[in-house]
Write an enzyme that holds these catalytic residues in place. Structure first.
Site, short mmCIF file in Angstrom:
data_model
loop_
_atom_site.label_atom_id
_atom_site.label_comp_id
_atom_site.label_asym_id
_atom_site.label_seq_id
_atom_site.Cartn_x
_atom_site.Cartn_y
_atom_site.Cartn_z
N ASP A 52 16.15 -16.05 13.92
CA ASP A 52 16.52 -17.42 13.52
C ASP A 52 17.81 -17.39 12.69
O ASP A 52 17.82 -17.79 11.54
CB ASP A 52 15.37 -18.08 12.72
CG ASP A 52 15.09 -17.39 11.38
OD1 ASP A 52 15.42 -16.19 11.23
OD2 ASP A 52 14.57 -18.07 10.47
N ASP B 292 16.63 -8.79 7.10
CA ASP B 292 16.27 -8.59 8.51
C ASP B 292 16.79 -7.27 9.08
O ASP B 292 16.23 -6.75 10.06
CB ASP B 292 16.81 -9.76 9.34
CG ASP B 292 16.12 -11.07 8.98
OD1 ASP B 292 15.04 -11.02 8.36
OD2 ASP B 292 16.67 -12.14 9.32
#
Ligand code: BDR
Ligand code: CA
Length: 311
Positions: A12, A238
């Site tokens: 995302d 991430d």
């Protein structure tokens, strides 16, 4: 020496997702990218993924997926990532559209066609949960799921990290799926900070994209510093989920049982880690990453940026 693994990135973007894509493009075989609503609405996370794939010179298939969580109301994170989901730099319009809008089937087909694939979710787990629900056989076909989410403390609430908090029902299904799960939680990812010195390393790493990527990190760090008492910069959460697969030697891990709380008044979205020392503790279902060699990890990020094409 990095081990080359096959990965499917479910993301995302998101500043730190962007760096995860860059590192994966350099050090792993990326078989595809899927997007999910999270840091920003789906149209924006998909556009941002297209921008980053251009930066990497990558033509891998890109499919958008879930535009909202399974049960929870959709909530985004402009307070950290800006309205675009990736504020801080001006990027050219992406060169190509997404290849499709059915991420779930793309995940299923890719996993079935490529035994041993790793799924690498770095956003809410909606697409992954839907894929595992539609095709439970994937659990046996994949090597595992290396995800960014959860941890021993929260950020969205005292107990819940953003990715898990956004879609706790999806996260609960993923941890409970029987797949091998590797968790990069906040207690790990806060060790990988984009400090001012490291941001300058990024700026100098590439004539064309270095200054833009440094701009992203400056914005991301400004937001983090404004919201925390004691941060030197923004954590590149991430990237950890990718680096565990490409550079496992950077990490210390422990095997634990983890469940996701979906009901608690104060704990909805919490990853409950069974840290008990009693021998009757629940059998481990998750590799919990504990520490990372942050300097080595950041040098690897810089190396991946250097490998981006010059244009
Ligand atoms: C996670 O939430 C998002 O803000 C980041 O991209 C990361 O995946 C950290 O809580
Ligand atoms: Ca993310």
């Amino acid at each position: 020496m990095a081990t080359r693994v096959k990965v499917l990135m479910d993301c995302d973007p998101g500043h730190d997702d962007a760096f995860a894509l860059i590192v994966a493009s350099k050090f792993a075989d990326v078989l595809g990218v899927t997007t999910v609503a999270g840091n920003a609405p789906l149209s924006l996370t998909t556009k941002n993924a297209r921008i980053i794939l251009d930066i990497c010179g990558s033509n891998v298939p890109l499919h958008s997926g879930a535009g909202r969580p399974l049960v929870a109301e959709p909530i985004h994170a402009a307070y950290i990532h800006g309205e675009s989901g990736m504020d801080g730099a001006n990027f050219a319009e992406p060169s190509r559209p997404a290849d499709g809008a059915d991420a779930v089937h793309f995940i299923i087909d890719t996993a079935r066609a490529n035994p041993g694939l790793w799924l690498v979710p770095t956003g809410p787990l909606t697409n992954i949960a839907l894929a595992l629900r539609a095709a439970p056989d994937l659990v046996k076909n994949i090597s595992g799921i290396s995800l960014m989410g959860g941890g021993r403390f929260g950020n969205r609430t005292a107990t819940a990290e953003f990715n898990i908090w956004c879609d706790p029902e999806a996260a609960a299904a993923v941890f409970d799926s029987g797949a091998k799960v590797v968790m990069s939680g906040l207690h790990l990812t806060h060790q990988l900070m984009a400090t001012p010195k490291r941001i300058e390393m990024v700026r100098g790493a590439h004539k064309v994209v270095g200054p833009k990527l440094a701009g992203l990190l400056e914005f991301f760090s400004k937001m983090y510093k404004s919201l925390h008492d004691d941060f030197e910069g923004a954590p590149l959460h991430d990237v950890c989920a990718v680096l565990y697969l490409t550079h496992p030697e950077f990490f210390v891990a422990s095997e634990k049982h983890v469940v996701v709380e979906i009901d608690g008044e104060h704990t909805r979205g919490m990853t409950v880690i069974d840290d008990r020392h009693v021998s009757s503790r629940t059998t481990a279902n998750t590799t919990v990453l504990e520490t990372i060699d942050a300097d080595a990890a950041f040098a690897t990020i810089v190396e991946a940026i250097r490998a981006c094409p010059e244009r």
